[in-house]
Design a protein around this motif. Structure first.
Motif, short mmCIF file in Angstrom:
data_model
loop_
_atom_site.label_atom_id
_atom_site.label_comp_id
_atom_site.label_asym_id
_atom_site.label_seq_id
_atom_site.Cartn_x
_atom_site.Cartn_y
_atom_site.Cartn_z
N LYS A 140 10.02 -13.86 58.11
CA LYS A 140 11.05 -14.46 58.99
C LYS A 140 10.74 -14.16 60.47
N ALA A 141 10.32 -12.93 60.73
CA ALA A 141 10.01 -12.56 62.12
C ALA A 141 8.93 -13.47 62.70
N LEU A 142 7.91 -13.77 61.89
CA LEU A 142 6.82 -14.63 62.37
C LEU A 142 7.25 -16.09 62.47
N ARG A 143 7.93 -16.57 61.44
CA ARG A 143 8.37 -17.97 61.45
C ARG A 143 9.38 -18.24 62.56
N ASP A 144 10.28 -17.28 62.80
CA ASP A 144 11.26 -17.45 63.88
C ASP A 144 10.57 -17.63 65.24
N LYS A 145 9.37 -17.06 65.36
CA LYS A 145 8.64 -17.21 66.62
C LYS A 145 7.71 -18.42 66.59
N GLY A 146 7.78 -19.18 65.50
CA GLY A 146 7.04 -20.45 65.45
C GLY A 146 5.65 -20.38 64.84
N TYR A 147 5.32 -19.25 64.22
CA TYR A 147 3.98 -19.12 63.64
C TYR A 147 3.96 -19.61 62.19
N THR A 148 2.83 -20.21 61.80
CA THR A 148 2.62 -20.64 60.43
C THR A 148 2.15 -19.44 59.61
N VAL A 149 2.84 -19.18 58.52
CA VAL A 149 2.45 -18.07 57.63
C VAL A 149 2.04 -18.66 56.29
N CYS A 150 0.85 -18.26 55.82
CA CYS A 150 0.37 -18.71 54.52
C CYS A 150 0.11 -17.47 53.66
N SER A 151 0.99 -17.24 52.70
CA SER A 151 0.85 -16.06 51.83
C SER A 151 0.40 -16.50 50.45
N LEU A 152 -0.63 -15.85 49.92
CA LEU A 152 -1.19 -16.28 48.64
C LEU A 152 -0.39 -15.77 47.45
N ALA A 153 0.33 -14.67 47.64
CA ALA A 153 1.24 -14.16 46.61
C ALA A 153 2.48 -13.64 47.31
N ARG A 154 3.64 -14.14 46.89
CA ARG A 154 4.91 -13.73 47.55
C ARG A 154 5.75 -12.95 46.54
N ILE A 155 5.97 -11.69 46.83
CA ILE A 155 6.71 -10.84 45.91
C ILE A 155 8.20 -10.85 46.24
N LYS A 156 8.97 -11.13 45.18
CA LYS A 156 10.43 -11.20 45.34
C LYS A 156 11.05 -9.83 45.16
N ASN A 157 10.50 -9.06 44.22
CA ASN A 157 11.15 -7.82 43.83
C ASN A 157 10.13 -6.83 43.26
N LEU A 158 10.33 -5.56 43.62
CA LEU A 158 9.44 -4.52 43.07
C LEU A 158 10.24 -3.44 42.34
N SER A 159 11.53 -3.67 42.11
CA SER A 159 12.33 -2.56 41.57
C SER A 159 12.04 -2.28 40.10
N ASP A 160 12.28 -1.05 39.70
CA ASP A 160 12.09 -0.56 38.33
C ASP A 160 10.64 -0.71 37.84
N GLY A 161 9.71 -0.66 38.78
CA GLY A 161 8.30 -0.73 38.38
C GLY A 161 7.83 -2.13 38.00
N HIS A 162 8.73 -3.12 38.11
CA HIS A 162 8.35 -4.50 37.77
C HIS A 162 7.94 -5.26 39.02
N ILE A 163 6.98 -6.15 38.85
CA ILE A 163 6.53 -6.98 39.97
C ILE A 163 6.96 -8.41 39.67
N GLU A 164 7.83 -8.93 40.54
CA GLU A 164 8.35 -10.29 40.33
C GLU A 164 7.98 -11.15 41.53
N PHE A 165 7.42 -12.33 41.26
CA PHE A 165 7.00 -13.22 42.35
C PHE A 165 8.07 -14.27 42.65
N LEU A 166 8.07 -14.75 43.89
CA LEU A 166 8.84 -15.94 44.22
C LEU A 166 8.10 -17.13 43.65
N GLU A 167 8.81 -18.16 43.26
CA GLU A 167 8.14 -19.39 42.81
C GLU A 167 7.43 -20.01 44.01
N ASP A 168 6.31 -20.73 43.75
CA ASP A 168 5.58 -21.40 44.84
C ASP A 168 6.41 -22.54 45.42
#
Ligand code: 5GP
Length: 191
Positions: A163-191
């Motif tokens: 958000k900090a980068l996009r709010d300043k107008g920059y294009t962000v390209c992330s190859l893996a977006r993590i939604k949640n790391l709680s309880d030792g689980h790794i959950e991704f955001l949908e593409d």
């Protein structure tokens, strides 16, 4: 990027709800085949942006950035986290808060490697609060160059960096977006 996400699920380790450890293929031991595919993916995504330089931050960004720069046939500039006697002349510096160490460091560029004609793609391993990327942007823009995008291997989407980068107008390209790391689980955001 499916290959990266599968590898994170197989070999990544949620140290706690905020930090992911990927030492066995990115941060300590490096898988060059994965890095090469990451480099080709970034090169494809930014193919139409007239990139003249890839810029990264030492040290974990270097491996994927070399392959990105190679795939785009441009040079790579590595921003340093400390100065040395060899670096003293003609440098530009900005203070950055380290996410993992909880300290500050002086991100450093030798000014001769970026000029006002450059169109720069920044690559880094993680995006958390966006401090490292914004430090890199300050140094690049102080040279009069343009940042065409920020390529991230693993974005922790529950933190504020994107958000900090996009709010300043920059294009962000992330190859893996993590939604949640709680309880030792790794959950991704949908593409
Ligand atoms: P930011 O500057 O966006 O707050 O944090 C990004 C930097 O901190 C990256 O360059 C990366 O080295 C480090 N970092 C942030 N979060 C993590 C994490 O969960 N795991 C690892 N290994 N490094 C991280």
């Amino acid at each position: 990027m499916r290959e990266l996400k599968e590898r994170i699920l197989k070999d990544g380790q949620a140290l706690n709800e905020a930090v992911l450890k990927v030492d066995s293929f990115i941060n300590h031991q490096v898988d060059p085949n994965l890095m090469e595919n990451i480099g080709k993916t970034f090169a494809d995504k930014f193919a139409d942006d007239g990139v003249t330089k890839v810029v990264t931050i030492e040290s974990s960004g270097i491996a994927p950035s070399v392959f990105t720069a190679k795939a785009m046939n441009v040079n790579l500039v590595i921003l340093k986290k400390s100065t040395s006697k060899i670096l003293e002349d003609n440098i530009s510096q900005t203070e950055v808060a380290s996410y993992t160490k909880g300290t500050e460091y002086q991100l450093t560029l030798n000014k001769k490697y970026i000029n006002r004609n450059d169109r720069v793609l920044i690559i880094d391993d993680f995006l958390a609060r966006g401090e490292a990327a914004q430090g890199a942007i300050r140094l690049i823009e102080a040279q009069g160059a343009e940042v065409v995008g920020v390529g991230i291997l693993i974005e922790k989407a529950f933190q504020s960096g994107n958000k900090a980068l996009r709010d300043k107008g920059y294009t962000v390209c992330s190859l893996a977006r993590i939604k949640n790391l709680s309880d030792g689980h790794i959950e991704f955001l949908e593409d």
